[in-house]
Design a protein around this motif. Structure first.
Motif, mmCIF file in Angstrom:
data_model
loop_
_atom_site.group_PDB
_atom_site.id
_atom_site.type_symbol
_atom_site.label_atom_id
_atom_site.label_comp_id
_atom_site.label_asym_id
_atom_site.label_seq_id
_atom_site.Cartn_x
_atom_site.Cartn_y
_atom_site.Cartn_z
ATOM 1 N N CYS A 34 19.839 -18.715 15.120
ATOM 2 C CA CYS A 34 18.803 -17.582 15.359
ATOM 3 C C CYS A 34 19.317 -16.601 14.165
ATOM 4 O O CYS A 34 18.626 -16.044 13.498
ATOM 5 C CB CYS A 34 19.225 -16.845 16.728
ATOM 6 N N THR A 35 20.528 -16.215 14.207
ATOM 7 C CA THR A 35 21.028 -15.348 13.283
ATOM 8 C C THR A 35 20.409 -15.705 11.565
ATOM 9 O O THR A 35 19.901 -14.997 10.993
ATOM 10 C CB THR A 35 22.402 -15.084 13.115
ATOM 11 N N VAL A 36 20.668 -17.034 11.156
ATOM 12 C CA VAL A 36 20.244 -17.508 9.882
ATOM 13 C C VAL A 36 18.474 -17.275 9.843
ATOM 14 O O VAL A 36 18.191 -16.799 8.723
ATOM 15 C CB VAL A 36 20.681 -18.818 9.917
ATOM 16 N N LEU A 37 17.991 -17.406 10.970
ATOM 17 C CA LEU A 37 16.556 -17.563 10.594
ATOM 18 C C LEU A 37 16.022 -16.144 10.520
ATOM 19 O O LEU A 37 15.385 -15.774 9.571
ATOM 20 C CB LEU A 37 15.851 -18.123 12.083
ATOM 21 N N ILE A 38 16.712 -15.128 11.251
ATOM 22 C CA ILE A 38 16.473 -13.874 11.272
ATOM 23 C C ILE A 38 16.702 -13.087 9.866
ATOM 24 O O ILE A 38 15.978 -12.462 9.440
ATOM 25 C CB ILE A 38 16.923 -12.861 12.442
ATOM 26 N N LEU A 39 17.833 -13.589 9.449
ATOM 27 C CA LEU A 39 18.535 -13.120 8.116
ATOM 28 C C LEU A 39 17.259 -13.580 7.171
ATOM 29 O O LEU A 39 17.043 -12.821 6.241
ATOM 30 C CB LEU A 39 19.642 -13.844 7.869
ATOM 31 N N PHE A 40 16.802 -14.776 7.402
ATOM 32 C CA PHE A 40 15.998 -15.406 6.516
ATOM 33 C C PHE A 40 14.569 -14.396 6.208
ATOM 34 O O PHE A 40 13.988 -14.086 5.370
ATOM 35 C CB PHE A 40 15.675 -16.931 6.409
ATOM 36 N N PHE A 41 14.018 -14.178 7.428
ATOM 37 C CA PHE A 41 12.860 -13.507 7.617
ATOM 38 C C PHE A 41 12.957 -12.201 6.992
ATOM 39 O O PHE A 41 12.605 -11.578 6.456
ATOM 40 C CB PHE A 41 12.360 -13.345 9.185
ATOM 41 N N SER A 42 14.324 -11.412 7.538
ATOM 42 C CA SER A 42 14.486 -10.206 7.062
ATOM 43 C C SER A 42 14.693 -10.071 5.582
ATOM 44 O O SER A 42 13.977 -9.070 4.904
ATOM 45 C CB SER A 42 15.701 -9.548 7.809
ATOM 46 N N PHE A 43 15.277 -10.900 5.099
ATOM 47 C CA PHE A 43 15.254 -10.924 3.536
ATOM 48 C C PHE A 43 14.067 -11.192 2.999
ATOM 49 O O PHE A 43 14.026 -10.358 1.949
ATOM 50 C CB PHE A 43 16.362 -11.998 3.124
ATOM 51 N N TYR A 44 13.391 -11.940 3.295
ATOM 52 C CA TYR A 44 11.976 -12.353 2.716
ATOM 53 C C TYR A 44 11.304 -11.012 2.976
ATOM 54 O O TYR A 44 10.643 -10.486 1.779
ATOM 55 C CB TYR A 44 11.467 -13.543 3.330
ATOM 56 N N HIS A 45 11.248 -10.224 3.963
ATOM 57 C CA HIS A 45 10.610 -9.033 3.869
ATOM 58 C C HIS A 45 11.278 -8.035 3.010
ATOM 59 O O HIS A 45 10.382 -7.064 2.567
ATOM 60 C CB HIS A 45 10.431 -8.760 5.441
ATOM 61 N N ILE A 46 12.515 -8.006 3.176
ATOM 62 C CA ILE A 46 13.035 -6.789 2.215
ATOM 63 C C ILE A 46 12.671 -7.204 0.607
ATOM 64 O O ILE A 46 12.376 -6.072 -0.011
ATOM 65 C CB ILE A 46 14.520 -6.928 2.448
ATOM 66 N N ILE A 47 12.590 -8.500 0.326
ATOM 67 C CA ILE A 47 12.284 -8.575 -1.120
ATOM 68 C C ILE A 47 10.799 -8.027 -1.333
ATOM 69 O O ILE A 47 10.520 -7.735 -2.267
ATOM 70 C CB ILE A 47 12.497 -10.049 -1.470
ATOM 71 N N ILE A 48 9.910 -8.666 -0.457
ATOM 72 C CA ILE A 48 8.302 -7.855 -0.556
ATOM 73 C C ILE A 48 8.471 -6.582 -0.507
ATOM 74 O O ILE A 48 7.886 -6.012 -1.045
ATOM 75 C CB ILE A 48 7.718 -8.745 0.516
ATOM 76 N N ALA A 49 9.304 -6.020 0.404
ATOM 77 C CA ALA A 49 9.193 -4.583 0.628
ATOM 78 C C ALA A 49 9.655 -3.832 -0.349
ATOM 79 O O ALA A 49 9.322 -2.886 -0.935
ATOM 80 C CB ALA A 49 10.048 -4.098 1.807
ATOM 81 N N SER A 50 10.625 -4.499 -1.137
ATOM 82 C CA SER A 50 11.712 -3.698 -2.327
ATOM 83 C C SER A 50 10.135 -3.593 -3.389
ATOM 84 O O SER A 50 10.202 -2.722 -4.147
ATOM 85 C CB SER A 50 12.645 -4.616 -2.833
ATOM 86 N N ASN A 51 9.546 -4.471 -3.435
ATOM 87 C CA ASN A 51 8.351 -4.717 -4.620
ATOM 88 C C ASN A 51 7.335 -3.557 -4.210
ATOM 89 O O ASN A 51 6.626 -2.969 -4.962
ATOM 90 C CB ASN A 51 8.036 -6.146 -4.919
ATOM 91 N N THR A 52 6.834 -3.935 -2.788
ATOM 92 C CA THR A 52 5.671 -2.894 -2.351
ATOM 93 C C THR A 52 5.975 -1.513 -2.277
ATOM 94 O O THR A 52 5.282 -0.736 -2.560
ATOM 95 C CB THR A 52 5.103 -3.636 -1.014
ATOM 96 N N ASN A 53 7.327 -1.041 -2.048
ATOM 97 C CA ASN A 53 7.648 0.202 -2.224
ATOM 98 C C ASN A 53 7.335 0.834 -3.606
ATOM 99 O O ASN A 53 7.177 1.911 -3.485
ATOM 100 C CB ASN A 53 9.088 0.332 -1.706
ATOM 101 N N SER A 54 7.698 0.128 -4.357
ATOM 102 C CA SER A 54 7.398 0.565 -5.800
ATOM 103 C C SER A 54 6.164 0.558 -6.299
ATOM 104 O O SER A 54 5.459 1.318 -7.082
ATOM 105 C CB SER A 54 8.353 -0.102 -6.780
ATOM 106 N N PHE A 55 5.591 -0.672 -5.981
ATOM 107 C CA PHE A 55 4.297 -1.017 -6.905
ATOM 108 C C PHE A 55 3.169 -0.998 -5.744
ATOM 109 O O PHE A 55 1.904 -1.416 -6.307
ATOM 110 C CB PHE A 55 4.285 -1.984 -7.409
ATOM 111 N N GLY A 56 3.372 -0.930 -4.663
ATOM 112 C CA GLY A 56 2.067 -0.775 -3.351
ATOM 113 C C GLY A 56 1.854 -2.268 -3.136
ATOM 114 O O GLY A 56 2.290 -3.486 -3.569
ATOM 115 N N TYR A 57 1.186 -2.297 -2.189
ATOM 116 C CA TYR A 57 0.872 -3.624 -1.469
ATOM 117 C C TYR A 57 -0.794 -4.072 -1.751
ATOM 118 O O TYR A 57 -1.493 -3.382 -1.350
ATOM 119 C CB TYR A 57 1.278 -3.656 0.035
ATOM 120 N N TYR A 58 -0.818 -4.724 -2.559
ATOM 121 C CA TYR A 58 -2.338 -5.357 -2.974
ATOM 122 C C TYR A 58 -2.122 -6.675 -3.502
ATOM 123 O O TYR A 58 -1.142 -7.176 -3.742
ATOM 124 C CB TYR A 58 -2.974 -4.298 -3.628
#
Ligand SMILES: Nc1ncnc2c1ncn2[C@@H]1O[C@H](COP(=O)(O)OP(=O)(O)O)[C@@H](O)[C@H]1O
Ligand SMILES: [Mg+2]
Lengths: 822, 223
Positions: A34-58
């Protein structure tokens, strides 16, 4: 049947310790998944968010679209959102440094601006035609501030249209300051009645099939240019072209593999321990006439009961653990490090929980099935005689064991040889622990190494160039700066970019066949240099110019190490930088080289009227420390000590300063012609991401280690429990406590050695596969993790042995024997 | 010569309400070479007495002298060494080490002392036990009688001062029981081995030189 069920229940209740052990096994493995899966999901979203935070989501930007096209675009069934952005025009802004900034003036709804990553830092969003918001980058170095009015000359000519210029003058009131991604100068205004172009940013309903959908849209609507947001598209469709991200996901999958292995094993182990300790009970049940079916049902029932408690608890702990982890990370490093994201957020969704539960259930089912198989094989009398699995092999105990380890060693050795089954669980536990540790460690090393490359972590924070313009006095000042850890120096032969456009001081290459004819810059026309198309190699007056850069000894040795070149074979050789850093793994049209030289070729040319030749030791994209990474031009790197007579001058230094901000000021004071860069901020951000990755990977290692430790603990204590009787007999015959402990220690050493040999063997094989197939690096034997495993296993096994023996040691010999016999 | 002397031996299990007085001021002594049987109802404290004589447990109060020495005067390790040299224990359930074969089980007390095993003596003993053809077998490959004979061999190998047997025939059929008793008597006769044996079987008890009868932890009769 009811009787069997009753006995199972009673048994679970009576043997609280064992039941607890089994539940713990299930809980831990569920928690781990469970931990590792959530970690992966979270990290995946953090990586996307760190990009969309700066450049937007499109997903795609469609440039210069017509108004009616925009309407039909909105109706497209594959498209979820369309964000229109109006380009009003370009204006010039004068700074107080007598510099001119070109400012792009945009207009969009406030809502759209939020989706596209524009952030209002101060003031309010522009609403009317006369209100304007500047980006921080724009307003910096100007005298303007919020509340001021400003008059701009706006050039509204569309680069496509034939009009030479269409300029208007407009007066605005500055109402706010905003920020966007990479900090280019722009301004936002409130109204868009009159604009030069309209772009549409598209969000797809389902980006996973973008390869079919986007080209269709492009065909229909792309009048001038379209740009796919590759990062988001690739992340969302798990279709990575970037080799670094590929590696990251390779590592991720390998970690998942270890976690699965660990959890499967953890649960299996828990069940096997439980079954082994109950063998006598099952044997007794069999002997009084319980059928195999009944026993099977009882085992499965037990598994079911335990998982009803174990799985939810495991998931709860897993979620708790991840929150705790992120909480700690945020407290320790959050505010300081994450400028973009500020805080790590747990991304909680139903998927990891579902997957974790499902995997645990499947795992428990198979584990109890194999436990059932074991129970089915029970021959009642053998179990009651307590003799399962012992073979009467005649074994010769080696002389040295007899001689140096006395009776303790002899019995331990015979035990290990004749009763393999008894140790199997322990040995397998140890092997898996060692194997996972070595594998995880080399994965982590690999991940960190590739992250290091990905973030181009520099070893300096101040970079100074144009040093050749300094006089002796000033040079001394620069060299006498204190507050410096280390510095990396580069000596240039010429300064095409940095001074008057003179090309002397270059190695002139007259053999034009050595120049790669590049389809993008046709440098060579009819076998001659094309004067209009010099490309990066300044092909003029019949020859190409190759820059020679010499490094001081320390910098040079480091560079050789980085390139994995042997310093002894490098006398008077050169290293050719003739690739883009990102090109080593990608094949792309932009990745053409300038020259055709390969390793071991000789570069011949004229330098200051003299003939010179250099053997190429390697062609690379790696730029040494102390040389600027900003320009893209080929260079030949040599050692300064090899060419003392070439009259090379110190041109640039990378400085690792203790206090970079102060040092920056100090250097600026020496001479304003110097080009000084302060990377401290950038470095901090990059390092922070790197440290975060490191932290999480080590947390994960810690988790796996912890579970391995608990597994080993369970197996060893269970083994000791099962053998109490044997130990009691030995004591009753007159074995002293010391001899007894000697025997136990030797036994532990024997099977630790055995498991270490096998575990390390598999570990080396595993890390070989990791470095070959996932990291694509040269394989190196992981000595340090092997050493750590050896020390840890010995210490830990002895400790656990000691602990479990001290527990049974307190029990009276007679009571133990009596308990077993009744 | 007096080889064993028991003085006011008392053993109390548990505390307060759950207190069980397993042995209550038991005193007697035994001469060298005697074959003594201890009889009594189940729960009368026979095993407790035997274990205290053998030094595998500690008494609540009272003393046990073997060859004039108080065995509970010494620490656990000395007691263990005393045990392996001076006492041979035989249990109802044999209690052999499952991974050691017959020969290895028998020589275990000697191995513990790092004594050289005299081949002839071992062969003689194996012959006496009737295990010549079984010496490489593991306990689980033996019958009950054979296992018990192995444990007798383990008790005899060190020529101990005392052999203590707790219902050695309790788990065996009558024919095998006879064999075991015969064996013990032979050891008593041929090696002048002092033997104390617990038994339920009065017929077996009647072969003994003396019978000590216990009831509720007290010696009620010495014949
Ligand atoms: N560990 C113990 N805890 C409490 N009572 C015990 C323990 N061992 C024996 N007893 C009690 O001591 C008494 C004597 O037991 P034991 O010597 O085994 O009798 P016997 O061998 O004559 O059948 C019994 O009443 C028994 O219940
Ligand atoms: Mg008894």
């Amino acid at each position: 049947m009811r009787a069997v069920k009753r006995i199972v229940f009673k048994n679970l209740k009576l043997n609280k310790k064992r039941t607890f052990g089994t539940i713990l096994g299930i809980t831990l493995s569920t928690m781990l998944i469970c931990t590792v899966l959530i970690l992966f999901f979270s990290f995946y979203h953090i990586i996307i968010a760190s990009n969309t935070n700066s450049f937007g989501y499109y997903h795609m930007k469609v440039g210069s679209i017509h108004k009616d096209e925009l309407e039909t675009l909105k109706l497209n069934r594959d498209i979820k959102e369309v964000y229109p952005v109006f380009s009003i025009g370009v204006s010039e802004l004068e700074t107080n440094k007598k510099e001119i900034k070109k400012v792009l003036i945009l207009s969009m709804d406030e809502d759209v601006s939020k989706h596209l990553g524009y952030k209002l830092l101060d003031g309010k969003y522009p609403e009317t035609e006369n209100e304007i918001v500047f980006s921080t980058h724009c307003i910096k170095d100007t005298l303007y501030n919020i509340g001021d009015t400003i008059t701009l000359n706006i050039n509204m000519s569309d680069f496509k249209s034939e009009e030479i210029s269409k300029a208007v003058q407009k007066t605005y009131k500055i109402v706010g300051i905003a920020e966007y991604g990479e900090g280019r100068p722009y301004a936002l205004v409130g109204d868009a009645k009159d604009y030069m172009a309209m772009d549409a940013y598209i969000v797809l309903k389902d980006s996973r099939n973008y390869k079919e959908v986007l080209p269709e849209i492009e065909n229909k609507y792309c009048n001038s240019f379209c740009q796919q947001n590759e990062f988001i598209l690739q992340m969302e469709s798990f279709d990575f072209e970037n080799p670094n991200i590929k590696i990251v996901f390779g590592i991720g999958s390998a970690i998942l593999f270890i976690v699965l292995l660990m959890s499967i094993f953890s649960i299996r182990n828990a069940f096997m321990i439980s079954i082994t300790e109950q063998m006598k009970l099952y044997g007794m049940l069999r002997s009084v006439g319980a059928t195999k079916r009944q026993l099977k049902k009882s085992v499965i029932l037990e598994g079911l009961l335990l998982s009803i408690i174990g799985i939810p608890v495991g998931i709860m702990f897993g979620i708790l653990l991840i929150y705790l982890l992120f909480f700690c990370v945020n407290i320790i490093v959050g505010e300081y490090y994450f400028e973009n994201m500020k805080y790590l957020e747990v991304y909680l969704s139903i998927y990891p929980i579902l997957i974790a539960s499902l995997l645990s259930i499947i795992n428990i089912y198979f584990s109890s099935s194999s436990a059932v198989r074991k129970v089915k094989k029970i021959v009642p009398i053998e179990v009651l005689k307590n003799s399962g699995g012992i073979t009467s092999k005649n074994i010769k105990v080696p002389k040295w064991i007899r001689k140096y380890m006395k009776i303790g060693g002899t019995i331990a050795y015979k035990n290990l040889k004749r009763s393999k089954k008894k140790y199997r669980a322990t040995i397998v536990s140890l092997i898996i622990c060692v194997f996972s540790f070595i594998l995880a460690n080399s994965l982590i090393e690999g991940a960190l190494e590739s992250a290091r490359k990905r973030f181009h972590i520099k070893d300096y924070n101040i970079f100074v160039q144009n040093i050749h313009l300094l006089n002796q006095e000033e040079l001394k000042q620069l060299e006498n700066l204190n507050d410096i850890h280390t510095s990396y120096k580069a000596y240039y032969s010429g300064y095409l970019y940095h001074s008057e456009n003179k090309s002397d001081g270059y190695l002139e290459i007259y053999d034009l066949s050595k120049i790669k004819s590049n389809p993008y810059f046709s440098i060579i026309q009819d076998g001659e240099c094309d004067p209009d198309n010099q490309g990066y190699i300044h092909c003029t007056s019949g020859h190409a110019n190759l820059l020679i850069v010499a490094l001081d000894n320390k910098t040079y040795q480091r560079y050789l190490k980085e390139l994995k070149l042997d310093a002894h074979k490098m006398k008077k050789k050169g290293i050719l930088i003739d690739l883009l850093p990102s090109c080593e793994q990608i094949e792309s049209s932009q990745c053409e080289r300038d020259y055709v030289y390969q390793e071991n070729d000789i570069i011949e040319g004229i330098y200051h009227g003299e003939k010179m030749s250099f053997e190429v030791a390697k062609v690379t994209s790696t730029i040494p420390l102390g040389v600027t990474t900003h320009e893209r031009s080929s260079k030949l790197i040599v050692a300064l000590s090899d060419y003392p007579d070439m009259n090379l001058k110190l041109h640039s230094i990378g400085i690792d300063a203790k206090n970079p901000y102060q040092t920056y000021e100090d250097i600026m004071k020496i001479n304003e012609k110097l080009d000084v860069y302060n990377y401290a901020k950038e470095q901090r951000r990059e390092l922070s991401f790197f440290y975060l990755l490191q932290l999480l990977l080590y947390c994960f290692l810690f988790l796996i280690g912890g579970i391995a430790v608990i597994n080993i603990f369970n197996t060893i204590t269970s083994n000791v429990r099962l053998r109490q009787n044997e130990f009691a007999i030995l004591k009753s015959i007159g074995m002293t406590q010391k001899e007894f402990h000697q025997m136990i220690v030797l036994e532990a050493i024997f099977y630790s050695v055995k498991s270490l040999i096998i575990g390390i063997g598999f570990g080396i094989l595993g890390s070989f596969m990791v470095s070959n197939y996932i990291l694509h690096e040269k394989f190196q034997i992981p000595y340090s993790s092997i050493l750590i495993s050896i020390i840890f296993i010995f210490l830990f096994v002895l400790l656990v042995m000691h602990y479990s023996l001290s527990k049974i040691g307190k029990q009276n010999i007679i009571e133990t024997i009596r308990n077993e016999n009744i | 010569m007096e080889i064993l002397k028991v003085e006011n031996l008392t053993k109390i299990y548990g505390k307060e309400e759950n207190e069980v007085i397993a042995l209550d001021h038991v005193s007697f002594s035994i001469e060298k070479g005697e074959f003594v049987a201890i009889v009594g109802a189940s729960g009368s404290g026979k095993s407790t007495l035997l274990h205290l004589i053998g030094g595998v447990d500690r008494p609540t109060s009272g003393r046990v002298y073997i060859e004039g020495k108080d065995i509970y005067d010494s620490d656990d390790d000395k007691l263990a060494i005393f045990r392996r040299r001076q006492v041979g224990l035989i249990y109802q359930f044999y209690n052999l080490i499952p991974i050691l074969n017959v020969e290895e089980n028998i020589t275990l007390p000697l191995d513990l002392d790092n004594h050289k095993i005299e081949k002839e003596k071992l062969e003689e003993l194996l012959k006496l036990l009737g295990l010549e053809n079984r010496k490489k077998h593991l306990p689980n490959e033996l019958s009950g009688g054979q296992q018990q004979r192995t444990s007798i061999g383990r008790a005899l190998i060190t020529n101990p001062a005392l052999i203590l047997a707790d219902e050695p025939t309790g788990n065996l059929d009558s024919k095998t029981s006879d064999e075991i008793v015969h064996l013990l008597k032979k050891a008593n006769k041929e090696y002048k081995q002092t033997i104390i044996m617990i038994t339920h079987n009065l017929e077996i008890a009647s072969c003994a030189d003396r019978i000590i009868k216990l009831e509720d932890g007290k010696v009620i009769e010495v014949k």
